[in-house]
Design an enzyme around this catalytic site. Sequence first.
Site, short mmCIF file in Angstrom:
data_model
loop_
_atom_site.label_atom_id
_atom_site.label_comp_id
_atom_site.label_asym_id
_atom_site.label_seq_id
_atom_site.Cartn_x
_atom_site.Cartn_y
_atom_site.Cartn_z
N THR A 224 1.21 -1.36 -0.15
CA THR A 224 -0.62 0.07 -0.13
C THR A 224 1.28 0.69 -0.29
O THR A 224 0.52 2.20 -0.84
CB THR A 224 -0.48 0.13 0.92
OG1 THR A 224 -0.23 0.51 2.45
CG2 THR A 224 -2.42 -0.95 0.84
N VAL A 270 -3.87 4.53 -0.08
CA VAL A 270 -4.96 4.27 -0.17
C VAL A 270 -5.76 3.18 0.67
O VAL A 270 -5.95 1.81 -0.74
CB VAL A 270 -5.78 4.95 -1.34
CG1 VAL A 270 -7.42 5.18 -0.98
CG2 VAL A 270 -5.33 6.00 -1.26
N HIS A 271 -4.72 1.97 1.73
CA HIS A 271 -4.65 1.13 1.82
C HIS A 271 -5.72 -0.11 1.20
O HIS A 271 -5.62 -0.85 1.13
CB HIS A 271 -4.76 1.46 3.02
CG HIS A 271 -3.70 1.75 4.12
ND1 HIS A 271 -2.08 1.58 4.08
CD2 HIS A 271 -3.76 3.29 5.45
CE1 HIS A 271 -1.52 2.55 4.55
NE2 HIS A 271 -2.31 3.22 5.06
N ASP A 272 -6.37 0.53 1.76
CA ASP A 272 -7.86 -0.66 1.74
C ASP A 272 -8.79 -1.18 0.93
O ASP A 272 -9.09 -1.66 0.23
CB ASP A 272 -9.86 -0.03 2.70
CG ASP A 272 -9.17 -0.01 4.80
OD1 ASP A 272 -9.30 0.08 4.78
OD2 ASP A 272 -8.10 -0.95 5.14
N THR A 274 -6.99 -1.21 -2.19
CA THR A 274 -5.32 -2.24 -2.61
C THR A 274 -6.48 -3.39 -2.74
O THR A 274 -6.64 -4.14 -4.05
CB THR A 274 -4.49 -1.81 -2.03
OG1 THR A 274 -4.35 -2.66 -0.70
CG2 THR A 274 -4.18 0.11 -2.38
#
Length: 342
Positions: A224, A270-272, A274
């Site tokens: 991420t 935009v961690h989640d 991904t």
Amino acid sequence: MYRYAQKLHHLLWSLLLLALITATNAHAAEKIDLIIDTDPGADDVVALLFALASPEELNIRALTTVAGNVRLDKTSRNARLAREWAGREEVPVYAGAPKPMMRTPIYAENIHGKEGLSGVVVHEPKKGLDEGNAVNYLIDTLKSAKPHSITIAILGPQTNLALALIQAPEIVQGIKEVVIMGGAHFNGGNITPVAEFNLFADPHAAQVVLKSGVKLTYLPLDVTHKILTSEARLKQIAALNNNAGKLVGNILNEYVKGDMEHYGIPGGPVHDATVIAYLLKPELFTGRSVNVVVDSREGPTFGQTIVDWYDCLNAPKNAFWVESGDAQGFFDLLTQRLARLK
Ligand code: RIB
Ligand code: CA
């Protein structure tokens, strides 16, 4: 002669129609039956809009919420907000665990704001929560599901699935795979030098999920933090000129400030989201099967994911660890899907 040509014309059209139907069915057959477990959270909301805008590939059975970035009442309200903004109020939202399995709860209001969604004004969504607790929903749904048919995306602490597995271990029969945003190896942690927030918030739950033997894929900070916003990428989203583009632009502008400052980087992860891109286009990502162990001992390594990337221990490979991805491909796909929303 004319009649012959007419017949041929008719035949060709029928063949074309048949080919089209077959192709559509084949595509429809690839749909992913998906439950998204989430602690919205700025990047969770971006992930939810992304997923809810992709009905051709994702049959979202439900959103299940957990305490994490903020308390459960706010993560549940924010999940309902994302559902409303995406125009997908038919998707049920079930609230789950209000706190981690064993450790004292921690939150990330310093990053996500008091309401768990900085950058935008929140309101009470029209549609409420659906009846019943998320853990019971997971148990009932996975128990009665066709064998290995349901994918679970976990965007926050893994508490809900862990509690369901403890109460009803047989639910593994219904799980196709679990795709998790969490953990860190090469990158180092974002809440301690070695631990990523979702794992730090409930390492015991992550251990239960790991031990269950379900097919696991991790999207850690290793990937991420290689998929970062930029002026151009945020402009691309803002240029959509729809409400979704405005919301995501405002949310991300606010959300990435913390990481940009902390790491001194020109953009933020935009961690989640991904996880959703991985489900939609896995070819954007690379990784390998590894052995992962989660440390839940009190002390400096609490919540660390220990990844045997070079297989030193020859231990069982219990997870697929994604360590890189195509950043521009991610933002192009995210933007293209957000364009579909109002
Ligand atoms: O470390 C990033 C993760 O923690 C993301 O899921 C974010 O939403 C927070 O929950
Ligand atoms: Ca999250």
